[in-house]
Design an enzyme around this catalytic site. Structure first.
Site, PDB file in Angstrom:
ATOM      1  N   GLU A  87       5.897  -3.062   0.659  1.00  0.00           N
ATOM      2  CA  GLU A  87       5.955  -2.659   0.009  1.00  0.00           C
ATOM      3  C   GLU A  87       4.988  -1.976  -0.282  1.00  0.00           C
ATOM      4  O   GLU A  87       3.706  -1.641  -0.513  1.00  0.00           O
ATOM      5  CB  GLU A  87       5.402  -4.157  -1.754  1.00  0.00           C
ATOM      6  N   CYS A 126       1.592   0.347  -8.978  1.00  0.00           N
ATOM      7  CA  CYS A 126       2.796   1.602  -7.656  1.00  0.00           C
ATOM      8  C   CYS A 126       4.162   1.040  -9.086  1.00  0.00           C
ATOM      9  O   CYS A 126       5.051   1.747  -7.722  1.00  0.00           O
ATOM     10  CB  CYS A 126       3.344   0.044  -6.713  1.00  0.00           C
ATOM     11  N   GLY A 171       0.980  -1.139  -0.260  1.00  0.00           N
ATOM     12  CA  GLY A 171       0.251   0.077  -0.430  1.00  0.00           C
ATOM     13  C   GLY A 171       0.573   1.246  -0.164  1.00  0.00           C
ATOM     14  O   GLY A 171       2.023   1.028  -0.014  1.00  0.00           O
ATOM     15  N   SER A 172       0.421   2.302   0.018  1.00  0.00           N
ATOM     16  CA  SER A 172       1.390   3.010   0.308  1.00  0.00           C
ATOM     17  C   SER A 172       1.713   3.582   0.894  1.00  0.00           C
ATOM     18  O   SER A 172       1.912   3.209   2.569  1.00  0.00           O
ATOM     19  CB  SER A 172       0.253   5.040   0.408  1.00  0.00           C
ATOM     20  N   PRO A 173       2.937   5.298   1.744  1.00  0.00           N
ATOM     21  CA  PRO A 173       3.434   4.671   2.521  1.00  0.00           C
ATOM     22  C   PRO A 173       2.942   5.725   3.964  1.00  0.00           C
ATOM     23  O   PRO A 173       4.107   5.030   4.934  1.00  0.00           O
ATOM     24  CB  PRO A 173       4.916   5.953   1.340  1.00  0.00           C
ATOM     25  N   VAL A 230       0.142   5.099   4.963  1.00  0.00           N
ATOM     26  CA  VAL A 230      -0.414   3.737   6.131  1.00  0.00           C
ATOM     27  C   VAL A 230       0.659   2.746   6.543  1.00  0.00           C
ATOM     28  O   VAL A 230       0.777   1.828   6.980  1.00  0.00           O
ATOM     29  CB  VAL A 230      -0.926   2.881   4.592  1.00  0.00           C
ATOM     30  N   GLY A 231       1.925   2.220   5.610  1.00  0.00           N
ATOM     31  CA  GLY A 231       2.671   1.486   5.920  1.00  0.00           C
ATOM     32  C   GLY A 231       3.540   1.915   7.457  1.00  0.00           C
ATOM     33  O   GLY A 231       4.316   1.233   8.046  1.00  0.00           O
TER      34      GLY A 231
END
Length: 456
Positions: free
Chosen positions: A207, A241, A185-187, A189-190
């Site tokens: 990822e 992505c 997902g997105s940075p 949310v990471g």
């Protein structure tokens, strides 16, 4: 959730000593299910994203089947303990690296390739002998329901289970002490995932994404580059992505390249049935706002923008401000910004000032330029004279660096991500080399130690 987690935790201990043939059996039934339900998979992807049957096959079904087939073929080799050499100090010992399952794993998968990016990590986790919680995206409900049906048909809950739902479900799952978390997902949310993982010291594979830059220098084959960039950018309506996010083009070939790029877009995605829609209204509105910030004079190509159908046709922009949303945010949609350049080192400096991207693409015939970009930039992957293909390469690790993620996946790298590489050392009984250095110290032991320090 807690009850199922406890069952999986007990099962995961059993799986440590399970025969590899039983893991391969799980992969076999998963492969058969995908083959038998190919049409159902494509129907779910058409419902969620409007993907054509052809695009669903090449971007989701085929990669998932390739992943599971490779795992079945190579699992005995991957899981075999690897002997390691000893040094002078360890004469008499035997050492190896043994691969053991991490335990109970959580996979949180995204919506843009909702089947492949859920099944790929699932294959890796099962190959390594783990139990799995899978949380697919609520933005693609048809595919999420299909994944739940698949897992329930093939595995007992103590081996694999699917939890559907929104972010609240993910938050509940993240309270559990998983042995490993795999998130795509997105940075932004990471970072949340990492905070929850830290509470239990769970290992993570992230990822993430970022703004993957593309460079086309003055030596590039214009037609070839335009064709490949058009496909890599606008497959899945840019919701990829590793899609080219923005493009640096040498000023001397800019006009010719843009003309060719427009032609390639028309050839590849001119028919509505060949073009994917935006996943939902939230992302449609986000992309629409980015377009509203862009002056009409900057837009070189545009087409249909229809919220009722969630369609945004390919957009090409030029002369975009460095402060605009298009240049600051990951676009993750069908908008390509073009920036002209004259000196390659200026482009590399700009790239290095930004967060490290998941992918970087260079189109060039110049060996000097290729080497310069490879050595002077950092990214999860680099592709020369093509784009996106690295994701599907069966022998390459896939993953980012820092802001674009860490940890690798696919094939053996995915197996390792879900495995603990355990050091095993066996020492002989009696007099040993290391034992000669035990206290109490004496003149002879000190000489031996001096020799070891000097020469070994």
């Amino acid at each position: 959730m807690k009850k199922t987690f406890n069952r999986q935790q007990r099962k995961s201990i059993e799986l440590r000593s399970e025969k590899i043939s039983l893991r391969k059996k799980r992969l076999e039934v998963l492969e058969k299910w995908m083959l038998q339900n190919r049409e159902a998979i494509k129907a779910a992807l058409a419902s969620d994203l409007g993907k054509s049957a052809h695009e669903a096959d090449i971007s989701e079904v085929f990669p998932a089947l390739s992943e599971v087939r490779k795992a079945r073929r190579k699992l005995n080799l991957w899981s075999r303990a690897k002997q390691v050499k000893s040094s002078m100090t360890f004469i008499g010992t035997r050492a190896k690296i043994a691969y053991e399952p991490k335990g109970v794993c959580l996979i949180i998968s995204p919506w843009n390739y909702p089947f492949m990016l859920a099944v790929g990590p699932l294959i890796s986790a099962l190959s390594a002998g783990n139990t799995v919680f899978l949380k697919p995206s609520e933005f693609t409900p048809a595919t999420s329901a299909l994944l739940k049906t698949m897992v329930e048909a093939l595995f007992d809950e103590e081996v694999a289970v699917v939890y559907e739902g929104d972010a609240n479900v993910a938050q509940q799952l993240l309270q559990l002490p998983f042995n490993h978390i795999f998130f795509t997902g997105s940075p932004a949310v990471g970072k949340i995932i990492m905070k929850h993982a830290a509470a239990h010291l769970s290992s993570v594979t992230l990822e993430l994404g970022g703004k993957s830059p593309t460079i086309v220098d003055e030596t590039a084959s214009i037609k070839d580059a335009a064709h490949k960039i058009a496909w890599g950018k606008w497959i899945n309506a840019g919701q990829t992505c590793v899609a080219p996010d923005h493009l640096y083009i040498h000023r001397s070939i800019s006009d010719e390249f843009i003309t060719q790029l427009k032609n390639e877009v028309s050839k590849l995605f001119g028919k509505p049935e060949d073009y994917t829609r935006i996943v939902n209204e939230k992302h449609f509105d986000r992309l629409s706002e980015l377009l509203k910030e862009t002056s009409e004079s900057s837009i070189l190509l545009s087409g249909k923008v229809d919220k009722s159908e969630l369609i945004i046709d390919p957009v090409i922009c030029k002369d975009i401000s460095a402060e605009s949303g298009l240049m600051r945010e990951e676009i993750f949609g069908p908008i390509l910004s073009i920036i002209e350049f004259e000196e390659l080192d200026q482009v590399v400096a700009t790239i290095n000032e930004a967060e490290k991207p998941l992918a970087l693409y260079l189109f060039s015939k110049s060996r000097k330029n290729k080497n310069f970009v490879l050595r002077q930039t950092s990214s999860g992957s680099v592709v020369v004279n093509d784009c996106v293909l690295q994701f599907a390469h069966p022998h390459l690790p896939f993953g980012g660096v820092n802001n674009s993620g860490f940890g690798k996946s696919h094939g053996e790298y995915g197996f390792r991500a879900f495995s603990n590489e355990k050091a095993v050392l066996k020492q002989k009984i009696g007099l040993t080399m290391s034992g000669l250095l035990y206290p109490p110290a004496n003149k002879w032991k000190n000489k031996l130690l001096d020799m070891l320090i000097k020469y070994f």
